[in-house]
Each structure stands twice: as C-alpha cells, then as structure tokens.
Scaffold this motif. Structure first.
Motif, PDB file in Angstrom:
ATOM      1  N   ASP A  68       0.842  -1.196   0.000  1.00 14.82           N
ATOM      2  CA  ASP A  68       0.000   0.000   0.000  1.00 14.82           C
ATOM      3  C   ASP A  68       0.880   1.251   0.000  1.00 14.82           C
ATOM      4  O   ASP A  68       1.036   1.941   1.007  1.00 14.82           O
ATOM      5  N   THR A  69       1.453   1.539  -1.160  1.00 10.74           N
ATOM      6  CA  THR A  69       2.428   2.631  -1.227  1.00 10.74           C
ATOM      7  C   THR A  69       1.813   3.973  -0.867  1.00 10.74           C
ATOM      8  O   THR A  69       2.482   4.829  -0.294  1.00 10.74           O
ATOM      9  N   ALA A  70       0.538   4.174  -1.192  1.00 12.80           N
ATOM     10  CA  ALA A  70      -0.068   5.488  -0.933  1.00 12.80           C
ATOM     11  C   ALA A  70      -0.106   5.789   0.563  1.00 12.80           C
ATOM     12  O   ALA A  70       0.375   6.831   1.008  1.00 12.80           O
ATOM     13  N   ASN A  71      -0.638   4.840   1.362  1.00 13.52           N
ATOM     14  CA  ASN A  71      -0.713   5.106   2.806  1.00 13.52           C
ATOM     15  C   ASN A  71       0.658   5.074   3.474  1.00 13.52           C
ATOM     16  O   ASN A  71       0.911   5.827   4.409  1.00 13.52           O
ATOM     17  N   LEU A  72       1.532   4.206   2.970  1.00  9.67           N
ATOM     18  CA  LEU A  72       2.877   4.161   3.543  1.00  9.67           C
ATOM     19  C   LEU A  72       3.615   5.457   3.244  1.00  9.67           C
ATOM     20  O   LEU A  72       4.399   5.943   4.061  1.00  9.67           O
ATOM     21  N   ALA A  73       3.328   6.059   2.089  1.00  9.66           N
ATOM     22  CA  ALA A  73       3.966   7.337   1.750  1.00  9.66           C
ATOM     23  C   ALA A  73       3.467   8.429   2.692  1.00  9.66           C
ATOM     24  O   ALA A  73       4.238   9.309   3.095  1.00  9.66           O
ATOM     25  N   LEU A  74       2.200   8.367   3.068  1.00  9.31           N
ATOM     26  CA  LEU A  74       1.670   9.364   4.018  1.00  9.31           C
ATOM     27  C   LEU A  74       2.443   9.315   5.328  1.00  9.31           C
ATOM     28  O   LEU A  74       2.677  10.324   5.974  1.00  9.31           O
ATOM     29  N   MET A  76       5.476   8.365   5.483  1.00  5.88           N
ATOM     30  CA  MET A  76       6.881   8.476   5.066  1.00  5.88           C
ATOM     31  C   MET A  76       7.689   7.253   5.491  1.00  5.88           C
ATOM     32  O   MET A  76       8.837   7.359   5.898  1.00  5.88           O
ATOM     33  N   ARG A  77       7.062   6.069   5.458  1.00  5.21           N
ATOM     34  CA  ARG A  77       7.743   4.847   5.873  1.00  5.21           C
ATOM     35  C   ARG A  77       7.502   3.739   4.840  1.00  5.21           C
ATOM     36  O   ARG A  77       6.755   2.793   5.105  1.00  5.21           O
ATOM     37  N   PRO A  78       8.114   3.854   3.634  1.00  3.68           N
ATOM     38  CA  PRO A  78       7.829   2.874   2.579  1.00  3.68           C
ATOM     39  C   PRO A  78       8.113   1.441   2.981  1.00  3.68           C
ATOM     40  O   PRO A  78       7.551   0.504   2.416  1.00  3.68           O
ATOM     41  N   GLU A  79       8.989   1.241   3.972  1.00  4.58           N
ATOM     42  CA  GLU A  79       9.401  -0.122   4.342  1.00  4.58           C
ATOM     43  C   GLU A  79       8.374  -0.852   5.200  1.00  4.58           C
ATOM     44  O   GLU A  79       8.507  -2.049   5.432  1.00  4.58           O
ATOM     45  N   LEU A  80       7.333  -0.148   5.655  1.00  7.40           N
ATOM     46  CA  LEU A  80       6.482  -0.777   6.674  1.00  7.40           C
ATOM     47  C   LEU A  80       5.394  -1.715   6.142  1.00  7.40           C
ATOM     48  O   LEU A  80       4.695  -2.337   6.937  1.00  7.40           O
ATOM     49  N   GLY A  81       5.284  -1.833   4.802  1.00  6.53           N
ATOM     50  CA  GLY A  81       4.312  -2.783   4.261  1.00  6.53           C
ATOM     51  C   GLY A  81       4.560  -4.184   4.782  1.00  6.53           C
ATOM     52  O   GLY A  81       3.621  -4.919   5.109  1.00  6.53           O
ATOM     53  N   GLY A 157      -8.323  -3.587   4.046  1.00  6.38           N
ATOM     54  CA  GLY A 157      -6.963  -3.046   3.927  1.00  6.38           C
ATOM     55  C   GLY A 157      -6.485  -2.518   5.272  1.00  6.38           C
ATOM     56  O   GLY A 157      -7.023  -2.877   6.323  1.00  6.38           O
ATOM     57  N   SER A 158      -5.478  -1.643   5.215  1.00  5.18           N
ATOM     58  CA  SER A 158      -4.928  -1.085   6.448  1.00  5.18           C
ATOM     59  C   SER A 158      -4.880   0.425   6.273  1.00  5.18           C
ATOM     60  O   SER A 158      -4.341   0.904   5.276  1.00  5.18           O
TER      61      SER A 158
END
Ligand code: UDP
Ligand code: GLC
Ligand code: MN
Length: 336
Positions: A68-74, A76-81, A157-158
């Motif tokens: 979920d790149t969109a929410n992870l970008a919000l 600012m933690r792309p690695e947390l998926g 989703g999350s």
C-alpha cells in the motif's frame, strides 16, 4: 510457564540485530517466559545462527506485504508494508498467550506481569492515542483469529499500510471497551514522546520498562563510540533520546557484537556496514571499516545478486544498507 512466550519479528538483517538486543534485554531481566523470533527468509545464515542462540525458537515465515504505497507514503515509511508479517504471530498456537514486541524495543526491567493481561492489550499510540501502538501487545495465538485478521486485511486493507492500521481496525473497541486492556505508557515508551512532552518524561520516564525506538531512525542506523559513549548519525530524533540509545548500544557492543564476531569466524561473512569502493551495483556493498574506532553495526555481507533479488522483490533494506545516506554516498563516488 512454558506455554507463554515473548515474540518478535525481523524480515532482514538490520531488524535482526534489533531482535538480538531485545532478546538479550529480556534474558538479562530474567524473564521466565519462552522467546520466539519470527524471521523472513532473507535473514542471513550468520544472523539466524545468532538468533538461535538467544531465542528458544526461530521460525521462518512468509513475508506479507501490504504493497500500500499510498498510505505508507503518508507515513513516510515505505518499508512498513512488510510489517503485516507480524500477523503470523497468531499462528503460534503451541502457546496460549504471548506478548509481541517490535524488534526496535528494549526492555529495561522484568515485564512478565504483562501476561496477566488479556488480548488485545496495548499502550496508546503517541501520534493518535485513541489508537493503540502495535509495537507491544498481548495476544492469544489462534488460527481462527489469524484467518479473520487476513480476511479483514483483504476486505478493509490497512489505513496506515502497516499492521497497526489493520489491528486497530480489527480490535476496534480497544479505545472504549475495557480499560484493563490499556497498558500503561511505560510498557511502550515511544522515543517520540520524550521530546513532544518533556515535562511528563521528566516526571514519569524514570519508571519506563520498555523503550520503543519508533520512527525512521533506528539505533542500528547510528554509530557509537564506546570510549566517549557518543552516538552520531541519528539526526535530531536521536539527539532527543541519547540515554536510551547508549543503553541499546552498550548491550549491543557487550553481548551481541561478540556473538556476531564469533559467528563470523565460523561463517566468514560478517563485516561492518559501510559501502565498498569496488561495488558496481547501485545498492551498496559491505566491507570492514578500517580507520574509525567507532562502531557501526556488524552486518553479514550478501552477494550483489542476492541484493538485487531482494530489491526486485521490494525488500530493500531502507533503514540499513540501502539507506538514503548509503545510496547518496555511492552516487557521490560516481560523480567524483
Ligand atoms: N519489521 C521488519 N522488517 C522491516 C520493517 C519492519 O522486520 O523491514 C518489523 C520489526 O519487528 C519492526 C516492526 O516490523 O520493529 C515494525 O516496524 P518499525 O519498528 O520500523 O515501525 P515503527 O515502530 O518505527 O513505526
Ligand atoms: C507503528 C508501530 C509499528 C507498526 C507500524 C505500521 O508506528 O509502532 O509497530 O508496524 O506502525 O503499522
Ligand atoms: Mn517499532
């Protein structure tokens, strides 16, 4: 009791080092519970060997990723998926009750009393206190709950792209239903809270039992000089919590590093985490740092092929080897 366990997770070698320090801190405070590390298949053999020496059980699990790149970008933690992999902890049904702890937590005293609590007990998140923080929580393994959690992910989703969004959606009455499921903040003292409410930290921080290095700067992304006990490279965030970082590093240097070193003699793959001049890939290689007396975490090297494969699977080690700083250093050498 043998049917109760602390559980943590590491999908890569950087977080594995966090798990090692957490495991050592639990042992040092004489836990009577079992200790389990869930790991992703990408954790290297030397790190797996060290984890096996510290934990009672090391279990390889499939990496679940929200993508979920969109929410992870919000955030600012792309690695947390990949933090969704945490949900595997509900499959540990040979235990009746467990306490999950993020690999970036450190135990400061015995916390076995957490097992008196029921599922799902957790402390408030410092960013949105009506949500619980999923870095420390009490749960009951159950395949039924695991199935329902996965179903919840598929259907809803999350909201943050990681496990905390899913778990708060699933255990949605946490904020209001039962105050005994609210763990005191001292069981998950996020380092962020130290500088957002310093007077409260001064008043209550001395009772802290678990420190959580929440946020993008992790202890293993800093460097430590054992002679001066100076931490560097962690930016503003690290500057706000030097005492706990020194605790983490002191334990790392005294108890974990020697084990990694011993392992490196048996499996000669370990080296310090700095980039190699010879590397020809964009991802950085690891070679032993020669000149400095300060410590950067020891990490097993991986072949360029393995690193490339990991990148292609979306498993870049953003916090460690593939951090922005390392990539920038690499690009700088090309420009020079
Ligand atoms: N994690 C992991 N690999 C990753 C990212 C996260 O194994 O690449 C696991 C690890 O246990 C970590 C947890 O998921 O502690 C949650 O991530 P993190 O602690 O970085 O999130 P934060 O607490 O900073 O929001
Ligand atoms: C949080 C939690 C962490 C979780 C992440 C993603 O900030 O501290 O445990 O993995 O959110 O949901
Ligand atoms: Mn964390």
């Amino acid at each position: 009791m043998a049917d109760q366990a602390f559980v943590t997770l590491a999908t890569n070698d950087s977080y594995a080092q966090g798990a090692m320090v957490l495991g050592k801190s639990l042992r040092n405070h004489n836990t009577s519970k079992k200790m389990v590390a869930l790991i992703g298949p990408m954790v290297s053999e030397p790190c797996q060997s060290v984890l096996k020496r510290i934990f009672d059980e090391v279990k390889v699990v499939d990496v679940l990723d929200s993508g979920d790149t969109a929410n992870l970008a919000l955030m600012m933690r792309p690695e947390l998926g990949v933090s969704l992999t945490k949900l595997h902890c509900w499959t540990l049904t040979h235990y009746s009750k467990c306490v999950f702890m993020d690999a970036d937590t450190l135990v400061l005293s015995n916390i076995d009393e957490l097992f008196d609590r029921e599922e799902l007990s957790a402390a408030p998140d410092p960013g949105w206190p009506d949500c619980f923080n999923s870095g420390v929580f009490v749960f009951r393994p159950s395949l039924e709950t695991y199935g329902r959690l996965l179903q919840h992910c598929t259907e809803h989703g999350s909201f943050d792209g990681g496990d905390q969004g899913v778990l708060n959606g699933f255990f949605s009455d946490w904020a209001t239903a039962d105050i005994s499921k609210h763990l005191p903040f001292i069981y998950n003292l996020s380092s962020i809270a130290i500088y957002t409410y310093l007077p409260a930290f001064k008043q209550y921080g001395g009772n802290a039992k678990v420190i959580h290095f929440l946020g993008s700067t992790k202890p293993w992304s800093c460097t430590f000089d054992p002679s001066t006990k100076q931490i560097s490279g962690g930016g503003q965030e690290a500057a706000a919590r030097p005492c706990f970082l020194v605790d983490w590093w002191t334990l790392y240097a005294s108890a974990v590093e020697p084990m990694l070193q011993e392992q490196s003699e048996e499996q000669p793959l370990l080296s310090g985490c700095v980039e190699s001049q010879q590397s020809d890939s964009v991802t950085t290689e690891t070679v032993q740092e020669e000149s400095s007396s300060s410590h950067a975490p020891l990490l097993p090297t991986m072949s360029s092929e393995e690193r490339k494969e990991q990148w292609e699977q979306g498993q870049a080690d953003y916090m460690g080897l593939d951090s922005f700083d390392n990539i920038k250093r690499k690009l700088d050498t090309f420009l020079k």
